[in-house]
Enzyme design. Structure first.
Site, PDB file in Angstrom:
ATOM      1  N   CYS A 153      -7.138  -4.663  -8.941  1.00  0.00           N
ATOM      2  CA  CYS A 153      -7.641  -6.033  -8.827  1.00  0.00           C
ATOM      3  C   CYS A 153      -9.114  -6.046  -9.183  1.00  0.00           C
ATOM      4  CB  CYS A 153      -7.434  -6.606  -7.424  1.00  0.00           C
ATOM      5  SG  CYS A 153      -8.420  -5.811  -6.148  1.00  0.00           S
ATOM      6  N   ASN A 173      -4.533   4.172 -19.079  1.00  0.00           N
ATOM      7  CA  ASN A 173      -3.597   4.862 -18.204  1.00  0.00           C
ATOM      8  C   ASN A 173      -2.293   5.207 -18.904  1.00  0.00           C
ATOM      9  OD1 ASN A 173      -4.772   5.251 -15.504  1.00  0.00           O
ATOM     10  ND2 ASN A 173      -5.034   3.043 -15.548  1.00  0.00           N
TER      11      ASN A 173
END
Length: 508
Positions: A350, A378
């Site tokens: 977030c 990622n």
């Protein structure tokens, strides 16, 4: 009469594909949705002689579609990306978000019609096709109060264990998600607990402390009761972690729900209590280690996996994004190389969580760009999926009993019965809408050292090639994409500050 019908149909089609923009400053743009309207994404059938190109930009484009032919007779641009679907790596589990108490309470403040549009926007056929849902076991900071499912001190029989009203709302939304998912088999619900009941902990506090060893079995029974309660409501849990952010529980000044686990204690409790208890009751979820920050990879997992039962029983590792800028993604490569048979999943992200960050910045392109770049980074290092935190918050980034407010891809404005889809929502969309579960990440080379364009590519189960490119530069950039297996070539003019998703089918 026929002309009138055609005109109306055309207007509906155009409107259905357009963001209704609202500005909150220069290039700070959200898309407004309400009970009667929300933007959708055009999905024409992909032909073999063409590619589809979706673009979102800082200045307001949102998944705008163009249909194009290949550019095999044109010269290459200065920048060339080569895509090789013959070299595939990890299988993608999916994308998703957390259905916290706060998210459920915010959604509930909208009319039924607007609630349906919000959930459809994430999980429906016309939405961005999330497939993962994170459900907390009892309260988190994103609850209106600190609580667990049994806050009666000394209740060693767990006679007072009970779900709360917020669970009714969350389960109701899960039921609705099931009814709108294009493929129910893709839905994966995973869970974790932030804290045991405080009377089971050595501090008698919900914000920190560890589980007393004499309550190891009782806490496993407590988790089983959660499984039982959700099973009774037809909610099956796909996976779980032993606990959320286990390092936080060792910090005496920590401000919200946390319980400390060392990697050794987490392994002992999992192997000797949690897994046998759930297994005996007929539950066989996938287990993920850690559920904490990247800097704990791989050492935390290494210690846990010294326990042979844990190493055999655990299917993967979960981690969060909060220190990604500080710690190299090469740690993920190390983890994969050590345990190539176990998946890696990013389970919480977030914006607005920094100490001096503004909690909600409506229409922030920078936050959307941060999401897109983190997903690419990622998934370029063996990660199999990316899960956002709260799927909906209010304009203050709450509710949060600990005042740990943050931002969200969707902000709910109940007084107007509407919600805002932020650039973060569209950043995720450029992946989740087009890269379904069981896709494979494939090799894409040529731009590894380019600081302005970040790219990743996938092969879907339908054999579509998907290329996602983020142009972080304030100027347009020309790019050539070559397909190594077919010799097809795509020339694109990537707009300044843009997210781009391109899809094509290999030629037969």
């Amino acid at each position: 009469m026929i002309r009138t019908i055609i005109l109306i149909t055309a207007l509906i089609t155009v409107k259905g594909d357009d963001c209704v923009k609202r500005s909150f400053g220069e290039d700070n743009i959200v898309c407004v949705c309400n009970s009667t309207y929300c933007d959708t994404i055009s999905e024409p059938k992909l032909q073999r002689n063409q590619f589809l190109w979706y673009t979102s930009t800082k200045d307001g484009k949102r998944l705008e579609l163009s249909v194009n032919g290949f550019n095999n007779n044109q010269s290459d641009s200065d920048l060339v990306l080569t895509v090789d679907s013959g070299q595939a790596s990890q299988t993608i589990l999916g994308f998703g978000g957390a259905l916290t108490d706060a998210a459920a309470l915010n959604i509930r403040k909208l009319s039924n019609e607007t609630q349906e549009r919000l959930l459809e926007g994430y999980y429906g056929v016309n939405g961005i096709r999330y497939s993962l849902v994170r459900i907390p076991i009892a309260g988190t900071d994103f609850s209106t109060r600190p609580y667990t499912y049994d806050d009666v001190p000394g209740d060693i029989a767990l006679n007072h264990f009970a779900l709360v009203e917020e669970d009714d709302y969350k389960i109701g939304y899960i039921d609705h998600i099931k009814s709108i998912m294009p493929n129910l088999n893709d839905l994966k619900i995973f869970t974790t607990s932030w804290s045991a009941p405080v009377w089971m902990k050595n501090t008698d506090k919900i914000t920190w402390g560890t589980l007393k060893t004499e309550y190891y079995q009782l806490y496993a029974d407590y988790i089983k009761k959660f499984y039982d309660a959700y099973k009774e409501r037809n909610v099956d849990i796909w996976a779980m972690t032993p606990g959320n952010e286990p390092i936080d529980g060792f910090i005496p000044f920590f401000t919200f729900n946390a319980m400390g686990w060392t990697p050794t204690s987490s392994a002992i409790w999992s192997a000797n209590y949690l897994i046998p208890t759930l297994s005996k009751a007929g539950y066989k979820p996938l287990y993920m280690a850690l559920d904490d920050q990247r800097f704990e990879i791989p050492w935390y997992v290494d210690i846990m996996f010294k326990n042979p039962t844990v190493k055999e029983a655990f299917s993967g590792t979960a981690f969060h994004w909060y220190f990604d800028k500080t710690f190299s993604p090469c740690r993920l490569n190390d983890l994969h190389d050590k345990y190539p048979d176990k998946f890696i999943l990013m389970t919480e992200a977030c914006a607005g969580s920094g100490l001096f960050e503004k909690k909600v910045v409506l229409g922030s392109w920078e936050r959307g760009e941060r999401y897109a770049l983190d997903i690419i980074e990622n998934l370029s290092h063996w990660v199999t999926g990316w899960v956002d935190w709260n799927i909906a918050l209010d304009k203050d980034g709450g509710p949060n009993w600990a005042k740990n407010n943050v931002d969200s891809p969707i902000i709910v404005i109940p007084e107007n019965d509407e919600f805002y889809k932020q650039p973060m929502f569209y950043a995720i969309s450029h992946f989740s809408k087009f890269v379904p579960p069981e896709s494979r990440k494939i090799l894409s080379t040529g731009l590894e050292n380019n600081n302005k364009i970040k790219v990743i590519a996938f092969l879907t189960p339908n054999q579509e090639i998907v290329v996602v490119a983020v142009n972080t530069d304030s100027s347009p950039i020309n790019l050539t994409i070559k397909d190594k297996t077919t010799n097809n070539k795509i020339n694109v003019h990537l707009l300044a500050n843009s997210f781009n998703t391109l899809l094509y089918l290999p030629q037969e």
